[in-house]
Enzyme design. Structure first.
Site, short mmCIF file in Angstrom:
data_model
loop_
_atom_site.label_atom_id
_atom_site.label_comp_id
_atom_site.label_asym_id
_atom_site.label_seq_id
_atom_site.Cartn_x
_atom_site.Cartn_y
_atom_site.Cartn_z
CG ASP A 89 -2.08 -0.93 1.15
OD1 ASP A 89 -1.97 -1.94 0.41
OD2 ASP A 89 -3.10 -0.70 1.83
CE LYS A 151 -5.20 2.29 2.56
NZ LYS A 151 -4.06 1.60 3.22
CE LYS A 180 -6.75 -1.07 2.64
NZ LYS A 180 -5.40 -1.56 3.02
#
Length: 215
Positions: A89, A151, A180
């Site tokens: 991430d 995300k 996400k």
């Protein structure tokens, strides 16, 4: 998809200890979450704790500001993968995006993508600092660079995931990558609403509370 598999069970606190990460991993194995999300210092330890389970090891890169050089992010990614990371991430350079330096943002994402080839890459925008137009551009750049997910947030800035942002991102990745949601997801109703809006994965430290709230 089973509800438990939406979750990256997360502890990114600066004061997290090995005992905290061990507990995180044990909880993740108990509930069979998608992953645990940890800081890079605990990559190998989390991988070891999760041995024998299907739970993935997710590691943050350039976290939480995204404001270091691309070369540093690429090295951090390479090291995380060497230590056992299954998923990365990363945080984009938010200031460069806002300044319209789109080639630099693309190259930043692409360098991390190349450094974790074959692994899952999620690209964090920090939506609370962006206009809708900037969020859309970040989606385009992430897809172009080969991201697996976009995300919403780090959870460390002025705001987290919103229903409208999840829907916006879902619409503008056009099925070419997943979404996400992270930041402020602390109860079952919020988690369910994010999924309904299009989230494919949820990042939260309140995962156990959410699972218990579903029962």
């Amino acid at each position: 998809m089973k509800f438990n598999k939406y979750f990256d069970h997360t502890n990114l606190k600066p004061d997290a200890t090995k005992d905290d990460i061990r507990t995180l991993c044990e909880e993740a194995k108990k509930y069979d979450f998608a992953s645990v999300c940890v800081n890079g210092i605990y990559t190998a330890f989390a991988k070891q704790c999760l041995s024998g389970s299907d739970v993935k090891t997710c590691v943050v890169v350039g976290f939480p500001l995204g404001a270091m050089s691309t070369d540093v992010k690429a090295y951090e990614t390479k090291k995380a993968v060497e230590d056992g990371a299954d998923e990365i991430d990363m945080v984009i350079p938010v200031g460069l995006l806002k300044a319209g330096e789109y080639d630099a943002v693309y190259e930043d994402i692409k360098a991390v993508r190349d450094a974790c080839a074959g692994k899952v890459l999620k690209v964090i925008f920090e939506n609370c600092l962006l206009t809708d137009e900037e969020k859309i551009k970040a989606c385009e750049l992430s897809v172009k660079a080969g991201a697996d997910y976009v995300k919403t947030s780090t959870g460390f800035s002025t705001g987290g995931a919103t229903i409208s942002d999840v829907a916006l991102m879902k619409a503008h990745v056009e099925g070419k990558c997943k979404v996400k949601a992270a930041g402020g997801i602390r109860d079952y109703n919020t988690a369910a609403a994010m999924i309904d809006a299009g989230a494919d994965r949820l990042g939260t430290s309140a995962t156990i509370k959410i699972m218990e709230g579903r029962q």
